[in-house]
Design a protein around this motif. Structure first.
Motif, PDB file in Angstrom:
ATOM      1  N   GLU A 181     -10.878 -25.830 122.261  1.00 47.25           N
ATOM      2  CA  GLU A 181      -9.804 -24.931 121.698  1.00 47.25           C
ATOM      3  C   GLU A 181      -9.214 -24.186 122.872  1.00 47.25           C
ATOM      4  N   ILE A 182     -10.165 -23.618 123.843  1.00 47.81           N
ATOM      5  CA  ILE A 182      -9.650 -22.759 125.040  1.00 47.81           C
ATOM      6  C   ILE A 182      -8.672 -23.607 125.798  1.00 47.81           C
ATOM      7  N   PHE A 183      -9.067 -24.860 126.224  1.00 51.03           N
ATOM      8  CA  PHE A 183      -8.423 -25.687 127.030  1.00 51.03           C
ATOM      9  C   PHE A 183      -7.039 -26.284 126.544  1.00 51.03           C
ATOM     10  N   ALA A 184      -7.444 -26.764 125.039  1.00 54.78           N
ATOM     11  CA  ALA A 184      -5.968 -27.064 124.446  1.00 54.78           C
ATOM     12  C   ALA A 184      -5.051 -25.995 124.456  1.00 54.78           C
ATOM     13  N   SER A 185      -5.469 -24.684 124.178  1.00 54.76           N
ATOM     14  CA  SER A 185      -4.449 -23.586 124.117  1.00 54.76           C
ATOM     15  C   SER A 185      -3.722 -23.402 125.360  1.00 54.76           C
ATOM     16  N   ALA A 186      -4.595 -23.648 126.795  1.00 54.96           N
ATOM     17  CA  ALA A 186      -4.175 -23.328 127.829  1.00 54.96           C
ATOM     18  C   ALA A 186      -3.203 -24.562 128.421  1.00 54.96           C
ATOM     19  N   GLY A 187      -3.396 -25.524 128.089  1.00 51.71           N
ATOM     20  CA  GLY A 187      -2.387 -26.807 128.321  1.00 51.71           C
ATOM     21  C   GLY A 187      -1.284 -26.763 127.481  1.00 51.71           C
ATOM     22  N   LEU A 188      -1.398 -26.171 126.344  1.00 52.34           N
ATOM     23  CA  LEU A 188      -0.112 -25.884 125.554  1.00 52.34           C
ATOM     24  C   LEU A 188       0.780 -24.737 126.334  1.00 52.34           C
ATOM     25  N   ILE A 189       0.228 -23.804 126.779  1.00 48.28           N
ATOM     26  CA  ILE A 189       0.780 -22.688 127.335  1.00 48.28           C
ATOM     27  C   ILE A 189       1.623 -23.109 128.601  1.00 48.28           C
ATOM     28  N   TYR A 190       0.621 -24.119 129.530  1.00 48.41           N
ATOM     29  CA  TYR A 190       1.273 -24.707 130.633  1.00 48.41           C
ATOM     30  C   TYR A 190       2.715 -25.602 130.220  1.00 48.41           C
ATOM     31  N   LEU A 191       2.417 -26.391 129.153  1.00 47.20           N
ATOM     32  CA  LEU A 191       3.433 -26.996 128.639  1.00 47.20           C
ATOM     33  C   LEU A 191       4.688 -26.432 128.353  1.00 47.20           C
ATOM     34  N   VAL A 192       4.743 -25.459 127.639  1.00 44.72           N
ATOM     35  CA  VAL A 192       5.750 -24.311 127.117  1.00 44.72           C
ATOM     36  C   VAL A 192       6.434 -23.913 128.358  1.00 44.72           C
ATOM     37  N   ILE A 193       5.755 -23.413 129.314  1.00 40.65           N
ATOM     38  CA  ILE A 193       6.264 -22.682 130.547  1.00 40.65           C
ATOM     39  C   ILE A 193       7.064 -23.950 131.362  1.00 40.65           C
ATOM     40  N   ASN A 194       6.296 -24.984 131.597  1.00 43.72           N
ATOM     41  CA  ASN A 194       7.286 -25.833 132.216  1.00 43.72           C
ATOM     42  C   ASN A 194       8.312 -26.373 131.623  1.00 43.72           C
ATOM     43  N   TRP A 195       8.244 -26.464 130.293  1.00 45.21           N
ATOM     44  CA  TRP A 195       9.314 -26.825 129.480  1.00 45.21           C
ATOM     45  C   TRP A 195      10.458 -26.028 129.626  1.00 45.21           C
ATOM     46  N   ILE A 196      10.094 -24.642 129.692  1.00 49.55           N
ATOM     47  CA  ILE A 196      11.207 -23.786 129.667  1.00 49.55           C
ATOM     48  C   ILE A 196      12.046 -23.734 131.153  1.00 49.55           C
ATOM     49  N   VAL A 197      11.191 -23.887 132.161  1.00 51.29           N
ATOM     50  CA  VAL A 197      11.576 -24.043 133.617  1.00 51.29           C
ATOM     51  C   VAL A 197      12.656 -25.137 133.727  1.00 51.29           C
ATOM     52  N   ALA A 198      12.102 -26.265 132.960  1.00 47.54           N
ATOM     53  CA  ALA A 198      13.009 -27.488 133.171  1.00 47.54           C
ATOM     54  C   ALA A 198      14.265 -27.284 132.313  1.00 47.54           C
ATOM     55  N   LEU A 199      14.182 -26.680 131.057  1.00 51.17           N
ATOM     56  CA  LEU A 199      15.207 -26.344 130.428  1.00 51.17           C
ATOM     57  C   LEU A 199      16.082 -25.416 131.190  1.00 51.17           C
ATOM     58  N   ALA A 200      15.820 -24.343 131.821  1.00 52.17           N
ATOM     59  CA  ALA A 200      16.504 -23.483 132.517  1.00 52.17           C
ATOM     60  C   ALA A 200      17.221 -24.043 133.654  1.00 52.17           C
ATOM     61  N   GLY A 201      16.419 -25.108 134.270  1.00 56.97           N
ATOM     62  CA  GLY A 201      17.026 -25.728 135.353  1.00 56.97           C
ATOM     63  C   GLY A 201      18.059 -26.626 135.134  1.00 56.97           C
ATOM     64  N   GLY A 202      18.055 -27.267 133.995  1.00 55.80           N
ATOM     65  CA  GLY A 202      19.082 -27.993 133.515  1.00 55.80           C
ATOM     66  C   GLY A 202      20.523 -27.304 133.283  1.00 55.80           C
ATOM     67  N   MET A 203      20.350 -25.991 132.721  1.00 51.31           N
ATOM     68  CA  MET A 203      21.347 -25.056 132.591  1.00 51.31           C
ATOM     69  C   MET A 203      22.012 -24.674 133.677  1.00 51.31           C
TER      70      MET A 203
END
Length: 213
Positions: A181-203
């Motif tokens: 549960e802990i590492f799955a949550s950490a992985g999800l947080i990393y995924l969301v952060i990097n998705w936001i960075v990629a989205l902002a970078g594209g804009m």
């Protein structure tokens, strides 16, 4: 997993993002200088830049962090662990960003530069109005990719005692016996952060001046 544990992961994630952003910005400033040295007609400066890039691209980041963390006290410079971590990340990303910028500046059409010189533009004006916008547009996707890589690589700073997202996940997993549960949550947080960075970078990329897409 409880809300309290997830909040602890989020707090560590903020720490991770802060370290990464500071390192990326410092690294970008260093990269501009190194790329200029690479493109310099002075062989001495170009050689120093190549040595810098070869070292920080050729040595694993983990080794770099440990080397900096142990080297600074050895030469009489005592800094907090987070400072050593930022120095390591900054120098590492600077080497990669410098190569990206060098490629961008080298790709600026020489005809544009010659035309600008013919109409009387100064070297500073040529750099600001022609070279920099075009080079930034050409290299921006690579720079965003490097930012994402540094965000993920920041997990290594735990080896020098910095409690970031991955280290917090390890500590919580060991104390709660909930590794999945802990590492799955950490992985999800990393995924969301990097998705936001990629989205902002594209804009941001779409709003950049320079050559058309």
């Amino acid at each position: 997993m409880s809300i309290k544990l997830f909040e602890l992961l989020l707090q560590a994630a903020i720490y991770t993002v802060t370290i990464s952003v500071v390192s990326i910005l410092i690294g970008f400033a260093i990269a501009i200088v190194v790329s200029a040295m690479l493109l310099s007609r002075q062989r001495f400066f170009a050689l120093q830049a190549r040595i810098f890039i070869s070292f920080f691209r050729g040595v694993p980041l983990l080794v770099q962090l440990l080397l900096i963390y142990n080297l600074l006290p050895a030469i009489g410079i005592n800094v907090p662990s987070i400072v050593a971590a930022i120095i390591g990340l900054s120098l590492c990303t600077a080497a990669y960003q410098a190569e990206n910028l060098r490629g961008g500046f080298s790709s600026v059409p020489s005809g544009l530069v010659e035309s600008a010189e013919m109409v009387g533009m100064t070297p500073v004006q040529i750099f600001r109005r022609i070279k920099a916008p075009i080079a930034l547009r050409l290299t921006f996707p690579a720079l965003i990719n490097e930012a994402i890589l540094i965000l993920k690589a920041s997990s290594l700073v735990s080896v020098v005692g910095v409690i970031e997202l991955t280290r917090m996940a390890q500590d919580l997993a060991g104390s709660t016996f909930l590794p999945l549960e802990i590492f799955a949550s950490a992985g999800l947080i990393y995924l969301v952060i990097n998705w936001i960075v990629a989205l902002a970078g594209g804009m941001i990329e779409r709003s950049l001046p320079g050559v058309p897409r």
